[in-house]
Design a protein around this motif. Structure first.
Motif, mmCIF file in Angstrom:
data_model
loop_
_atom_site.group_PDB
_atom_site.id
_atom_site.type_symbol
_atom_site.label_atom_id
_atom_site.label_comp_id
_atom_site.label_asym_id
_atom_site.label_seq_id
_atom_site.Cartn_x
_atom_site.Cartn_y
_atom_site.Cartn_z
ATOM 1 N N VAL A 1 -6.327 2.670 -3.948
ATOM 2 C CA VAL A 1 -5.341 3.733 -4.145
ATOM 3 C C VAL A 1 -5.727 4.595 -5.341
ATOM 4 O O VAL A 1 -5.668 5.822 -5.281
ATOM 5 N N THR B 1 0.587 3.856 -2.964
ATOM 6 C CA THR B 1 0.130 5.206 -2.629
ATOM 7 C C THR B 1 1.165 6.250 -3.034
ATOM 8 O O THR B 1 0.830 7.251 -3.666
ATOM 9 N N GLN C 1 0.833 -1.201 0.000
ATOM 10 C CA GLN C 1 0.000 0.000 0.000
ATOM 11 C C GLN C 1 0.873 1.259 0.000
ATOM 12 O O GLN C 1 0.572 2.226 -0.698
ATOM 13 N N THR D 1 1.561 6.365 -6.946
ATOM 14 C CA THR D 1 0.344 6.907 -7.567
ATOM 15 C C THR D 1 0.239 8.403 -7.307
ATOM 16 O O THR D 1 -0.029 9.185 -8.226
ATOM 17 N N ASP D 2 0.441 8.818 -6.068
ATOM 18 C CA ASP D 2 0.387 10.249 -5.736
ATOM 19 C C ASP D 2 1.424 11.041 -6.520
ATOM 20 O O ASP D 2 1.178 12.177 -6.924
ATOM 21 N N SER E 1 -8.863 6.895 -4.632
ATOM 22 C CA SER E 1 -8.798 7.913 -3.554
ATOM 23 C C SER E 1 -8.301 9.234 -4.054
ATOM 24 O O SER E 1 -7.832 9.425 -5.093
#
Length: 130
Positions: free
Chosen positions: A127, A60, A56, A63-64, A130
């Protein structure tokens, strides 16, 4: 067949995630983000496997780091003064941007191949949504 366990692999991955986090989200200055994502891919097949929380964190952060970028990877300065005179090498920036997206896609595919399960798909979906 003997399997080598790379017990400290998450330490290295955390350093790579830190490099990704320190890259600015308003534009691409270098290929550090892309290179770090590419390097993380090489840790996926090694033992021990990533835990759910480690996966995760990887998903995360990567991806961010991508979703925060301008769509074309370039943010042309609009301020007057010194910043407005800055030139942007569009071709180089787009090359790095595309390589970053390719490395991210490859990382997601590698994670899915290694950890294919409902929970992996759910984590990736969480992910991304969000």
């Amino acid at each position: 067949q003997k399997v080598y366990k790379f017990e400290t692999k998450m330490e290295y991955v955390n350093h790579l995630l830190t490099y990704i986090k320190t890259e600015p989200l308003n534009e691409i200055h270098s290929d550090i983000r892309s290179a770090a994502i590419h390097a993380i891919r090489h840790f996926v097949p090694l033992e021990p496997i990533f835990t759910d929380s480690e996966m995760q964190a990887i998903l995360t952060t990567t991806t961010d780091a991508l979703l925060g970028l301008p769509v074309d990877g370039i943010l042309i300065p609009t301020k007057k003064g010194k910043d407005s005179q800055r030139t942007v090498n569009v071709e180089n920036t787009l090359t790095i941007f595309n390589a970053t997206i390719d490395n991210y896609n490859d990382l997601c595919v590698d994670l899915l191949k290694r950890f294919f399960s409902d929970s992996t798909l759910t984590e990736i979906y969480k992910v991304l949504s969000s």
